[in-house]
Design a protein around this motif. Structure first.
Motif, PDB file in Angstrom:
ATOM      1  N   HIS A  59      44.822  50.604  40.396  1.00 23.34           N
ATOM      2  CA  HIS A  59      45.256  49.742  39.307  1.00 23.34           C
ATOM      3  C   HIS A  59      44.792  50.236  37.935  1.00 23.34           C
ATOM      4  CE1 HIS A  59      46.560  46.940  42.392  1.00 23.34           C
ATOM      5  NE2 HIS A  59      45.357  46.999  42.923  1.00 23.34           N
ATOM      6  N   SER A 115      48.982  46.243  52.932  1.00 23.85           N
ATOM      7  CA  SER A 115      48.787  46.173  51.484  1.00 23.85           C
ATOM      8  C   SER A 115      47.722  47.147  50.993  1.00 23.85           C
ATOM      9  CB  SER A 115      48.374  44.745  51.092  1.00 23.85           C
ATOM     10  OG  SER A 115      47.998  44.683  49.739  1.00 23.85           O
ATOM     11  N   ASP A 117      45.906  46.523  48.662  1.00 25.09           N
ATOM     12  CA  ASP A 117      44.799  45.646  48.289  1.00 25.09           C
ATOM     13  C   ASP A 117      43.660  45.706  49.302  1.00 25.09           C
ATOM     14  OD1 ASP A 117      43.783  43.241  46.617  1.00 25.09           O
ATOM     15  OD2 ASP A 117      43.807  42.416  48.651  1.00 25.09           O
ATOM     16  N   ASP A 118      43.976  46.065  50.553  1.00 26.11           N
ATOM     17  CA  ASP A 118      42.951  46.090  51.600  1.00 26.11           C
ATOM     18  C   ASP A 118      41.907  47.177  51.389  1.00 26.11           C
ATOM     19  OD1 ASP A 118      43.941  44.539  54.560  1.00 26.11           O
ATOM     20  OD2 ASP A 118      45.125  44.453  52.743  1.00 26.11           O
ATOM     21  N   ALA A 120      41.470  48.557  48.131  1.00 30.72           N
ATOM     22  CA  ALA A 120      41.172  48.611  46.693  1.00 30.72           C
ATOM     23  C   ALA A 120      39.791  48.038  46.393  1.00 30.72           C
ATOM     24  CB  ALA A 120      42.227  47.831  45.908  1.00 30.72           C
ATOM     25  N   LYS A 164      40.682  37.397  51.359  1.00 32.47           N
ATOM     26  CA  LYS A 164      42.033  37.735  50.917  1.00 32.47           C
ATOM     27  C   LYS A 164      42.447  36.939  49.683  1.00 32.47           C
ATOM     28  CE  LYS A 164      44.337  39.459  55.080  1.00 32.47           C
ATOM     29  NZ  LYS A 164      45.442  39.215  56.050  1.00 32.47           N
ATOM     30  N   PHE A 167      40.495  37.731  44.247  1.00 31.96           N
ATOM     31  CA  PHE A 167      40.983  38.919  43.548  1.00 31.96           C
ATOM     32  C   PHE A 167      40.042  40.076  43.847  1.00 31.96           C
ATOM     33  CE2 PHE A 167      41.807  40.938  39.146  1.00 31.96           C
ATOM     34  CZ  PHE A 167      42.862  41.677  39.648  1.00 31.96           C
ATOM     35  N   TYR A 168      40.608  41.231  44.182  1.00 35.28           N
ATOM     36  CA  TYR A 168      39.823  42.328  44.751  1.00 35.28           C
ATOM     37  C   TYR A 168      38.604  42.749  43.920  1.00 35.28           C
ATOM     38  CZ  TYR A 168      41.556  46.022  41.641  1.00 35.28           C
ATOM     39  OH  TYR A 168      41.815  46.804  40.548  1.00 35.28           O
TER      40      TYR A 168
END
Length: 217
Positions: A59, A115, A117-118, A120, A164, A167-168
């Motif tokens: 990101h 995802s 996101d997993d 990140a 989950k 926010f990461y």
């Protein structure tokens, strides 16, 4: 002379990487910061034979693109991925020539994880220190905690749901456990288990380095 480029520094620190894979008479290893879009176009000027991708940006900058990687693969360079961005891209390009290594790659390749996101994390851009916990690591630890009867499956499901929904950049074990309904005794036992559990992203990164080291023996 075999020339290798490794993108890491977050999941596996440079000094630990060099203990596994380092330059010698017949091999030159160049360590780079986590890969971002456009890096390959510049770094291919080094004429590498092998590229290992462990870490990459998600990101903070644009991520390395599929077309960039395919162009490198089509040029004859061996590209290996694991752990984080490397695992994600390898799962998407393994049928087109990219090699995937390790647990995280298998999770993506089999569709158990989808995802980015997993994997990140928030990182310190100067030190490359991780400032949050990747969901893939948390799921790995909690799954093993169920196997060891430290928590139940339903308790694991609750913990993962909390993680989950966070926010990461703010995701970590402390806030996840604090928001859970686990009793104090279970929390204490789980914390002890977490402290002794392996960092699966780091272990996968090391496996990639060992894989490449075996390639150039």
């Amino acid at each position: 002379m075999v020339k290798i480029i490794i993108y890491c520094g977050l999941s596996v620190p440079y000094d630990e990487a060099k203990e596994i894979l380092d330059s010698h008479d017949d091999v030159e290893v160049i360590y780079k910061r986590p890969i971002k879009r456009g890096d390959l176009g510049v770094d291919m000027k080094e004429n590498p034979d092998i590229i290992g991708i462990i870490d990459g940006v998600f990101h903070q900058n644009s991520s390395v693109g599929h077309k960039e990687l395919l162009k490198v693969i089509d040029s004859g360079v061996t590209v290996v991925g694991a752990s984080s961005m490397g695992a994600l891209r390898a799962s998407e390009l393994d049928t087109l020539g990219m090699i995937g290594i390790g647990y995280v790659y298998e999770q993506y390749a089999t569709g158990k994880v989808a995802s980015d996101d997993d994997v990140a994390v928030m990182l310190d851009s100067e030190t490359l220190e991780s400032l949050s916990e990747p969901l893939i690591n948390m799921d790995y630890v909690f799954t093993n905690a169920v196997k060891e009867n430290i928590i139940s499956q339903s308790q694991k499901d609750e913990l993962i749901q909390i993680a989950k929904s966070t926010f990461y950049p703010k995701r970590n074990y402390a806030q996840t456990l604090a928001k859970s309904d686990l009793d104090d005794d279970t929390k204490t036992r789980l914390i002890d288990f977490i402290r002794t559990s392996p960092d699966i992203k780091k272990e996968d990164g090391k496996e990639l380095l060992r894989y490449i080291a075996d390639m150039v023996k």
